[in-house]
Scaffold this motif. Structure first.
Motif, PDB file in Angstrom:
ATOM      1  N   ASN A   6      49.185  36.751  35.679  1.00  0.00           N
ATOM      2  CA  ASN A   6      48.469  36.953  36.931  1.00  0.00           C
ATOM      3  C   ASN A   6      47.018  37.322  36.659  1.00  0.00           C
ATOM      4  OD1 ASN A   6      48.259  37.039  39.734  1.00  0.00           O
ATOM      5  ND2 ASN A   6      48.580  39.227  39.768  1.00  0.00           N
ATOM      6  N   ILE A   7      46.775  38.083  35.589  1.00  0.00           N
ATOM      7  CA  ILE A   7      45.417  38.509  35.276  1.00  0.00           C
ATOM      8  C   ILE A   7      44.535  37.300  34.944  1.00  0.00           C
ATOM      9  CG2 ILE A   7      43.983  39.844  33.679  1.00  0.00           C
ATOM     10  CD1 ILE A   7      45.612  41.527  35.696  1.00  0.00           C
ATOM     11  N   SER A   8      45.018  36.384  34.113  1.00  0.00           N
ATOM     12  CA  SER A   8      44.194  35.222  33.778  1.00  0.00           C
ATOM     13  C   SER A   8      43.960  34.353  35.009  1.00  0.00           C
ATOM     14  CB  SER A   8      44.821  34.405  32.652  1.00  0.00           C
ATOM     15  OG  SER A   8      46.029  33.821  33.067  1.00  0.00           O
ATOM     16  N   ASN A  11      41.236  36.088  36.912  1.00  0.00           N
ATOM     17  CA  ASN A  11      39.945  35.861  36.246  1.00  0.00           C
ATOM     18  C   ASN A  11      39.445  34.442  36.482  1.00  0.00           C
ATOM     19  OD1 ASN A  11      39.849  38.463  35.239  1.00  0.00           O
ATOM     20  ND2 ASN A  11      40.802  37.918  33.309  1.00  0.00           N
ATOM     21  N   ASN A  12      40.337  33.472  36.399  1.00  0.00           N
ATOM     22  CA  ASN A  12      39.946  32.078  36.652  1.00  0.00           C
ATOM     23  C   ASN A  12      39.473  31.890  38.086  1.00  0.00           C
ATOM     24  OD1 ASN A  12      40.547  31.295  34.045  1.00  0.00           O
ATOM     25  ND2 ASN A  12      42.618  30.621  34.560  1.00  0.00           N
ATOM     26  N   GLN A  13      40.149  32.536  39.032  1.00  0.00           N
ATOM     27  CA  GLN A  13      39.741  32.436  40.427  1.00  0.00           C
ATOM     28  C   GLN A  13      38.386  33.103  40.643  1.00  0.00           C
ATOM     29  OE1 GLN A  13      42.578  33.415  43.471  1.00  0.00           O
ATOM     30  NE2 GLN A  13      44.256  32.429  42.370  1.00  0.00           N
ATOM     31  N   GLN A  14      38.160  34.244  39.986  1.00  0.00           N
ATOM     32  CA  GLN A  14      36.856  34.911  40.107  1.00  0.00           C
ATOM     33  C   GLN A  14      35.743  34.002  39.594  1.00  0.00           C
ATOM     34  OE1 GLN A  14      37.414  38.550  37.933  1.00  0.00           O
ATOM     35  NE2 GLN A  14      38.433  39.577  39.638  1.00  0.00           N
ATOM     36  N   LYS A  15      35.962  33.367  38.445  1.00  0.00           N
ATOM     37  CA  LYS A  15      34.965  32.445  37.897  1.00  0.00           C
ATOM     38  C   LYS A  15      34.711  31.283  38.853  1.00  0.00           C
ATOM     39  CE  LYS A  15      36.072  33.457  33.093  1.00  0.00           C
ATOM     40  NZ  LYS A  15      36.720  32.950  31.868  1.00  0.00           N
ATOM     41  N   ILE A  36      41.511  29.166  46.349  1.00  0.00           N
ATOM     42  CA  ILE A  36      41.351  30.626  46.327  1.00  0.00           C
ATOM     43  C   ILE A  36      42.065  31.151  47.575  1.00  0.00           C
ATOM     44  CG2 ILE A  36      39.722  32.552  46.211  1.00  0.00           C
ATOM     45  CD1 ILE A  36      39.513  30.528  43.854  1.00  0.00           C
ATOM     46  N   TYR A  37      43.324  31.559  47.400  1.00  0.00           N
ATOM     47  CA  TYR A  37      44.146  31.886  48.569  1.00  0.00           C
ATOM     48  C   TYR A  37      44.007  33.318  49.057  1.00  0.00           C
ATOM     49  CZ  TYR A  37      45.897  27.265  47.889  1.00  0.00           C
ATOM     50  OH  TYR A  37      45.958  25.910  47.757  1.00  0.00           O
ATOM     51  N   ALA A  38      43.335  34.174  48.270  1.00  0.00           N
ATOM     52  CA  ALA A  38      43.031  35.537  48.717  1.00  0.00           C
ATOM     53  C   ALA A  38      41.537  35.787  48.498  1.00  0.00           C
ATOM     54  CB  ALA A  38      43.881  36.551  47.968  1.00  0.00           C
ATOM     55  N   PRO A  39      40.681  35.095  49.247  1.00  0.00           N
ATOM     56  CA  PRO A  39      39.245  35.214  49.004  1.00  0.00           C
ATOM     57  C   PRO A  39      38.708  36.633  49.114  1.00  0.00           C
ATOM     58  CG  PRO A  39      39.684  33.401  50.513  1.00  0.00           C
ATOM     59  CD  PRO A  39      40.971  34.148  50.318  1.00  0.00           C
ATOM     60  N   SER A  40      39.179  37.395  50.093  1.00  0.00           N
ATOM     61  CA  SER A  40      38.646  38.748  50.267  1.00  0.00           C
ATOM     62  C   SER A  40      38.957  39.639  49.065  1.00  0.00           C
ATOM     63  CB  SER A  40      39.172  39.384  51.559  1.00  0.00           C
ATOM     64  OG  SER A  40      40.580  39.472  51.519  1.00  0.00           O
ATOM     65  N   ALA A  41      40.117  39.452  48.452  1.00  0.00           N
ATOM     66  CA  ALA A  41      40.468  40.228  47.255  1.00  0.00           C
ATOM     67  C   ALA A  41      39.555  39.861  46.094  1.00  0.00           C
ATOM     68  CB  ALA A  41      41.924  39.994  46.875  1.00  0.00           C
ATOM     69  N   ARG A  42      39.304  38.555  45.901  1.00  0.00           N
ATOM     70  CA  ARG A  42      38.427  38.121  44.802  1.00  0.00           C
ATOM     71  C   ARG A  42      37.006  38.629  45.019  1.00  0.00           C
ATOM     72  NH1 ARG A  42      43.100  36.642  44.006  1.00  0.00           N
ATOM     73  NH2 ARG A  42      42.970  38.855  43.540  1.00  0.00           N
ATOM     74  N   ILE A  43      36.524  38.602  46.261  1.00  0.00           N
ATOM     75  CA  ILE A  43      35.180  39.099  46.568  1.00  0.00           C
ATOM     76  C   ILE A  43      35.099  40.595  46.283  1.00  0.00           C
ATOM     77  CG2 ILE A  43      33.516  39.493  48.446  1.00  0.00           C
ATOM     78  CD1 ILE A  43      33.671  36.535  47.482  1.00  0.00           C
ATOM     79  N   CYS A  44      36.104  41.341  46.675  1.00  0.00           N
ATOM     80  CA  CYS A  44      36.149  42.786  46.425  1.00  0.00           C
ATOM     81  C   CYS A  44      36.088  43.076  44.925  1.00  0.00           C
ATOM     82  CB  CYS A  44      37.413  43.370  47.053  1.00  0.00           C
ATOM     83  SG  CYS A  44      37.560  45.155  46.887  1.00  0.00           S
ATOM     84  N   GLU A  45      36.863  42.339  44.145  1.00  0.00           N
ATOM     85  CA  GLU A  45      36.874  42.519  42.684  1.00  0.00           C
ATOM     86  C   GLU A  45      35.515  42.190  42.076  1.00  0.00           C
ATOM     87  OE1 GLU A  45      41.525  41.093  42.654  1.00  0.00           O
ATOM     88  OE2 GLU A  45      39.964  39.721  41.942  1.00  0.00           O
ATOM     89  N   LEU A  46      34.889  41.123  42.563  1.00  0.00           N
ATOM     90  CA  LEU A  46      33.578  40.739  42.043  1.00  0.00           C
ATOM     91  C   LEU A  46      32.519  41.768  42.406  1.00  0.00           C
ATOM     92  CD1 LEU A  46      33.792  36.929  42.746  1.00  0.00           C
ATOM     93  CD2 LEU A  46      33.701  38.022  40.482  1.00  0.00           C
TER      94      LEU A  46
END
Length: 88
Positions: A6-8, A11-15, A36-46
């Motif tokens: 899940n971590i990789s 990371n791939n989705q963040q990139k 990117i099925y959880a965009p808000s989560a990826r944005i928060c992480e970034l």
């Protein structure tokens, strides 16, 4: 049974999100269509990693003619270490 990290995947989705935001602002609907099925989560992480991403709201109409309120994400700044990685 094959297990995926899940971590990789995160990371791939963040990139992918950063690549897409570098091209132009992206909304939730666009990001989901691009995998990117959880965009808000990826944005928060970034944002936690130092990216400055501004959220504004917009209304869109989908293919079924349904009106949706979605987030529009705009990248304004990348962390310094990310900039140096590209030039090294």
């Amino acid at each position: 049974m094959k297990y995926f990290s899940n971590i990789s995947n995160i990371n791939n989705q963040q990139k992918k999100v950063i690549t897409l935001l570098t091209e132009r602002p992206q909304n939730t609907y666009d990001l989901r269509k691009k995998g990117i099925y959880a965009p808000s989560a990826r944005i928060c992480e970034l944002r936690a990693k130092g990216y400055i991403i501004v959220t504004t709201w917009q209304h869109i109409v989908d293919e079924a003619n349904i009106n949706h309120r979605v987030a529009l994400y705009t990248l304004f700044h990348s962390p310094i270490n990310e900039i140096f990685k590209k030039t090294a």
